[in-house]
Design an enzyme around this catalytic site. Structure first.
Site, PDB file in Angstrom:
ATOM      1  N   HIS A   1      32.446  38.537  30.192  1.00  0.00           N
ATOM      2  CA  HIS A   1      32.949  38.178  31.530  1.00  0.00           C
ATOM      3  C   HIS A   1      31.958  38.421  32.647  1.00  0.00           C
ATOM      4  O   HIS A   1      32.313  38.249  33.817  1.00  0.00           O
ATOM      5  CB  HIS A   1      34.207  38.981  31.861  1.00  0.00           C
ATOM      6  CG  HIS A   1      35.383  38.690  31.000  1.00  0.00           C
ATOM      7  ND1 HIS A   1      36.360  37.769  31.334  1.00  0.00           N
ATOM      8  CD2 HIS A   1      35.750  39.199  29.810  1.00  0.00           C
ATOM      9  CE1 HIS A   1      37.277  37.735  30.389  1.00  0.00           C
ATOM     10  NE2 HIS A   1      36.929  38.599  29.439  1.00  0.00           N
TER      11      HIS A   1
ATOM     12  N   LYS B   1      39.888  39.551  47.179  1.00  0.00           N
ATOM     13  CA  LYS B   1      39.346  39.855  45.845  1.00  0.00           C
ATOM     14  C   LYS B   1      38.769  41.248  45.929  1.00  0.00           C
ATOM     15  O   LYS B   1      38.682  41.826  47.013  1.00  0.00           O
ATOM     16  CB  LYS B   1      38.271  38.841  45.440  1.00  0.00           C
ATOM     17  CG  LYS B   1      37.221  38.542  46.534  1.00  0.00           C
ATOM     18  CD  LYS B   1      36.225  37.475  46.086  1.00  0.00           C
ATOM     19  CE  LYS B   1      36.634  36.051  46.378  1.00  0.00           C
ATOM     20  NZ  LYS B   1      36.846  35.260  45.180  1.00  0.00           N
ATOM     21  N   ARG B   2      38.387  41.821  44.767  1.00  0.00           N
ATOM     22  CA  ARG B   2      37.748  43.135  44.810  1.00  0.00           C
ATOM     23  C   ARG B   2      36.548  43.097  45.748  1.00  0.00           C
ATOM     24  O   ARG B   2      35.853  42.089  45.841  1.00  0.00           O
ATOM     25  CB  ARG B   2      37.311  43.555  43.397  1.00  0.00           C
ATOM     26  CG  ARG B   2      38.460  44.006  42.520  1.00  0.00           C
ATOM     27  CD  ARG B   2      39.137  45.231  43.101  1.00  0.00           C
ATOM     28  NE  ARG B   2      38.281  46.386  42.978  1.00  0.00           N
ATOM     29  CZ  ARG B   2      38.491  47.385  42.117  1.00  0.00           C
ATOM     30  NH1 ARG B   2      39.535  47.386  41.326  1.00  0.00           N
ATOM     31  NH2 ARG B   2      37.652  48.399  42.065  1.00  0.00           N
TER      32      ARG B   2
ATOM     33  N   LYS C   1      30.080  39.629  45.747  1.00  0.00           N
ATOM     34  CA  LYS C   1      31.078  38.678  46.252  1.00  0.00           C
ATOM     35  C   LYS C   1      30.892  38.368  47.739  1.00  0.00           C
ATOM     36  O   LYS C   1      31.520  37.476  48.293  1.00  0.00           O
ATOM     37  CB  LYS C   1      32.490  39.218  45.997  1.00  0.00           C
ATOM     38  CG  LYS C   1      32.835  39.345  44.500  1.00  0.00           C
ATOM     39  CD  LYS C   1      34.216  39.953  44.296  1.00  0.00           C
ATOM     40  CE  LYS C   1      34.519  40.318  42.863  1.00  0.00           C
ATOM     41  NZ  LYS C   1      34.996  39.169  42.050  1.00  0.00           N
TER      42      LYS C   1
ATOM     43  N   THR D   1      38.992  33.382  39.314  1.00  0.00           N
ATOM     44  CA  THR D   1      40.229  32.703  38.944  1.00  0.00           C
ATOM     45  C   THR D   1      41.095  32.483  40.176  1.00  0.00           C
ATOM     46  O   THR D   1      41.937  31.593  40.192  1.00  0.00           O
ATOM     47  CB  THR D   1      41.017  33.511  37.896  1.00  0.00           C
ATOM     48  OG1 THR D   1      40.984  34.890  38.263  1.00  0.00           O
ATOM     49  CG2 THR D   1      40.430  33.331  36.519  1.00  0.00           C
TER      50      THR D   1
ATOM     51  N   LYS E   1      43.707  29.424  41.839  1.00  0.00           N
ATOM     52  CA  LYS E   1      45.050  29.654  42.401  1.00  0.00           C
ATOM     53  C   LYS E   1      45.170  29.043  43.785  1.00  0.00           C
ATOM     54  O   LYS E   1      46.187  28.423  44.126  1.00  0.00           O
ATOM     55  CB  LYS E   1      45.352  31.163  42.455  1.00  0.00           C
ATOM     56  CG  LYS E   1      45.437  31.793  41.063  1.00  0.00           C
ATOM     57  CD  LYS E   1      45.389  33.319  41.078  1.00  0.00           C
ATOM     58  CE  LYS E   1      45.107  33.832  39.662  1.00  0.00           C
ATOM     59  NZ  LYS E   1      44.787  35.267  39.614  1.00  0.00           N
TER      60      LYS E   1
END
Ligand code: TH1
Length: 830
Positions: free
Chosen positions: A373, A566-567, A572, A677, A681
């Protein structure tokens, strides 16, 4: 005479078992029975929480029945099963999901209403099962939903943490962590299996025993911890199948040190026992980051050993030959966290079942498959050899033997190439030595997969390229991630779900998401567009109310809602987002009133947890909150900008936020986000995305087309050169970025020195995540977003086309691919 198998006894059993048909009336009876007996309450003291418990127990009764039927049929048929080993299952709430999957939402809703309650209030009582960090754990939950819905014979195996992911509170702009003691009240979604107990051994030593020309190994001594099973039923949508996630809980053995006891140290003897319970106490709160704590390694082995024991026991009941094991059992490793399972199965087969080494290894490698992952170096699991030796003395021997035999084969393939051998080795030859878990997982599996096209390509070209040379490319596959449309559209966005069902004239799209394509035909229908927009607007109103409740800021539902949840992680790039917000703020401030009239009002929404030990990520949260408190108070910008940090982002909060977004940001440095992911969504919920050329963004782009997505930034193949340039040359900072940094340094958002370490990541830190390189194109893309949002009609069309083209990203598609090309399993419908 007393046999319970006599026909009349069986008949009586059947007559008395819970009725198969369930409707409003039988539900109400069950509800009241649970209030009276399970909860020991009466009509005079049933609050919303008790009503939730009673409803949950009524649903649980149905689930257990379906669970039993499913297990019975799967046992009878005795077909190949898949076991999904995941250290995280981020399930969120279960009641709404179960009601919808069982098709009971309407009748039970009516039922509770007549009894004096609102279903909404009841659903709101449930605490999330938050046994995961982020995407990886939620993926496992979506996959279980699809496995059940598609009727595959499947089990999940995980850990029943006493404390799930911590709860986040924001104090003075900083993240504070609080324990998530989710089992405080009884958990109706689990079935304790006090009779299913496995002894798990740690430490001790290994005896080598020679018998004739054979040697065998005996692992003895050390401590033993017991694993107790807790089963969590997972109902499929629109089918009777209900599969199982078995979570292991550690508990002390009842036996204890009588030596100490007799010496009068009773309390100390008990204390040592109690340590066992600590093993499954807490979920490690790191996402995409390895922390080499011994307790974590113990958790991993504890869970792997209990699960394999269970799997092997089930196989042995069928009395088959061992070489049939891979025809009956497929085990999927969700990242390297369960990689010790490979060694454990080899140990069981060789030491306990006395198979010879090669026959055992052939079984092992045909059983396991491994999903990678991440490519981030700091996330790669490696454990010090001395630590494993201490805890698992027999396993370390097996690892070294496996490695020896593996490297002997590699040597034949590349004679004399020592560097090649060193690069492939399961052991990193440093001081101390380390076991590379990804290498172990690859060598022990017949298939390795990445989670999006780009990611699967990158692992073949970078971290695993030597393995591709050795094994050939066919061992490596892509399985692009997916999400369940049941939770992420039907449950989270009931109004959109209803509009879609009405427009298509059926609900089949919930089981075949490609049917959404037909919505394209309605983009020219004005009335349909109006209703589509009205749904989005009402979801934005719902989010605005939530924001008022939790952070006490009023936001305008007509503004553009721009979301990044998100985290919190440097890769990110939430930092880039908030720097962009400062740029926007300063731009607005410099405008004349006439110019301001042309500005699209925006609400920029952040949410996400930082690992408690991740200092820079926590500073990003502080910066966001500092900017928010300046911007939100500034009346000179006429509400054209608001900045919100929503605390304690989790699955339930995501269900409110995602349907309400106009634009969401997925802006990782190219090549760093394996898939993502939440991007899927948001788009499924008709929100546009602003993203980099990374992970699943690329495939979403392919599906929905250029006009319906905002992509920007450098490409993965440019990243090495850009980093090299930062490291060895003087790369000037993007001028807009430079201005924003100077603004922070001038104290516009509170004491500048607080943020110095964060700003240093761009300067002394050589801007590893390339914020400066992408900042210009990021701002340009944001301008395009503003312009596009002004053209309302076109925007709605884009929004419809987003949802219409998301068919590929259902977890049903992903699970079918795994089932067919990796696991070799077929559905067994109840
Ligand atoms: C995530 C990836 O970062 C994300 O891109 C992907 O969509 C998701 O997995 C599902 O495939 C990961 N989460 C973790 C968590 C841990 C270790 C590695 C990863 S990769 C603890």
């Amino acid at each position: 005479e007393l046999s319970k198998w006599r026909p009349e006894v069986i008949e009586l059993w059947e007559k008395c078992s819970v009725p198969e048909t369930i409707n409003k009336e039988t539900f109400q009876k069950s509800f009241i029975r649970h209030v009276n007996t399970t909860l020991a309450r009466s009509i005079y003291n049933v609050d919303n929480f008790s009503a939730y418990q009673a409803t949950a127990h009524a649903v649980r009764d149905r689930l257990i029945q379906r669970w039993n039927e499913t297990q019975q049929i799967h046992t009878e048929r005795d077909q190949k099963r898949v076991y999904y080993l995941s250290l995280e299952f981020l399930l969120g709430r279960s009641l709404d999901n179960a009601l919808l999957n069982l098709g009971l939402k309407d009748s039970f809703g009516e039922g509770v209403k007549e009894l004096g309650f609102k279903m909404e209030d009841i659903l709101d009582q449930e605490v999330d099962a938050a046994l995961g960090n982020g995407g990886l754990g939620r993926l496992a939950a979506c996959y279980m939903d699809s496995l059940a819905t598609l009727c595959y014979p499947a089990w999940g195996y995980g850990v029943r943490y006493t404390y799930g992911i911590f709860q986040q509170k924001i104090v003075d702009g900083y993240q504070d962590e609080f324990p998530d003691y989710w089992l405080n009240f009884d958990n109706p979604w689990e079935l304790p299996r006090v009779d299913i107990v496995v002894d798990v051994q740690f430490g001790g030593h290994v005896n080598k025993i020679t018998e004739g020309d054979k040697v065998r190994h005996e692992w003895i001594g050390g401590e033993t911890v017991q694993a107790v099973a807790y089963d969590v039923p997972i109902p499929g949508y629109g089918v009777k199948n209900c599969i199982n996630i078995r979570l292991w809980n550690s508990k002390p053995r009842r036996k204890f040190d009588f030596g100490k006891f007799n010496a009068g140290e009773y309390d100390q003897a008990v204390q040592e026992q109690m340590k066992a319970e600590f093993l499954t106490a807490v979920l490690y709160p790191n996402d995409n980051h390895m922390v080499g704590k011994e307790l974590r390694l113990k958790q991993q082995y504890f869970w792997v050993a209990a699960s394999l024991h269970d799997i092997v026991r089930r196989f042995k009941k069928s009395q088959r030959d061992w070489n049939e094991f891979p025809d009956q059992v497929a085990i999927q490793l969700n990242d390297t966290h369960p990689a010790l399972a490979i060694v454990e199965l080899q140990r069981i087969l060789v030491d306990e079942e006395r198979l010879d080494w090669d026959a055992a290894w052939d079984i092992v490698t045909h059983t396991f498959a491994f999903t990678n992952h991440t490519v981030l170096p700091e996330a790669m699991e490696k454990w010090p050899v001395p630590m494993i030796s201490q805890l698992l003395p027999r396993h370390i021997q097996i690892i070294f033997d496996l490695n020896l035999f593996f490297l002997q084969r590699v040597e034949k393939f590349a004679p004399g190439d020592r560097d090649f051998l060193a690069r492939l080795s399961i052991i990193e030859e440093s001081t101390p030595q380390y076991v590379r878990m990804a290498h172990l997982a690859i060598v022990g599996s017949h298939r390795v997969n990445g989670v999006a096209k780009l990611h699967s390509k990158l692992i073949k070209e970078t971290i695993f390229k030597d393995f591709v040379k050795y094994y050939g490319p066919d061992k490596f596959e892509n399985k692009t991630n997916g999400i369940t449309p049941r939770r992420w559209l039907h449950q989270a966005n009931p109004k959109l779900s209803e509009l879609i069902t009405e427009t298509l004239g059926h609900k089949d799209w919930l089981k075949d998401l490609t049917l959404l394509k037909k919505l394209e035909e309605s983009v020219h229908d004005k009335e349909f567009r109006r209703r589509w927009m009205a749904v989005k607007h009402s979801n934005k109103v719902r989010l605005a109310e939530y924001i008022r409740d939790v952070v006490d800021v009023d936001v305008n539902p007509n503004a553009l809602f721009d979301v990044q949840v998100k985290r919190i992680h440097e890769y990110k790039r939430q930092f880039m987002n908030i720097l962009g917000v400062i740029h926007r703020y300063n731009t607005i401030k410099s405008m004349s009133p006439e110019q301001m009239r042309d500005v699209v009002p925006r609400v920029v929404i952040f949410g996400g947890k930082a690992a408690p030990g991740y200092y820079i990520a926590k500073l990003v949260i502080k910066l966001i909150n500092s900017v928010a408190s300046v911007v939100n108070k500034d009346s000179t910008i006429q509400d054209l900008l608001k900045v919100i940090f929503i605390p304690d982002y989790n699955v339930s909060v995501a269900e409110i936020i995602i349907p309400a977004s106009d634009i969401s940001q997925h802006i990782s440095t190219a090549g760093t986000e394996a898939s993502g992911t939440s991007n899927m969504k948001f788009v499924l919920n008709c929100g546009l995305i602003l993203g980099t050329v990374d992970g699943a963004n690329i495939e979403i782009h392919e599906e929905i087309g250029d006009d319906n997505i905002f992509m920007f930034g450098h490409l993965a193949e440019q990243v090495d050169d850009l980093r090299y340039a930062h490291r060895y040359r003087d790369v000037p900072m993007d001028p807009h970025l430079d201005a924003v940094i100077k603004d922070i340094e001038s104290g516009s958002f509170g004491e500048a020195r607080i943020f110095a370490p964060l700003i240093n990541t761009l300067t002394f830190g050589k801007d590893y995540y390339l914020i400066s390189d992408d900042f210009g194109s990021y701002l340009d893309a944001q301008k395009l977003v503003d312009e596009a949002y002004k053209k309302e009609k076109d925007w709605v069309k884009k929004s419809i086309l987003c949802t219409a083209n998301m068919g590929q990203f259902s977890s049903d598609r992903a699970i079918k691919e795994y089932a067919e090309s990796i696991w070799g399993i077929i559905p067994v419908k109840v």
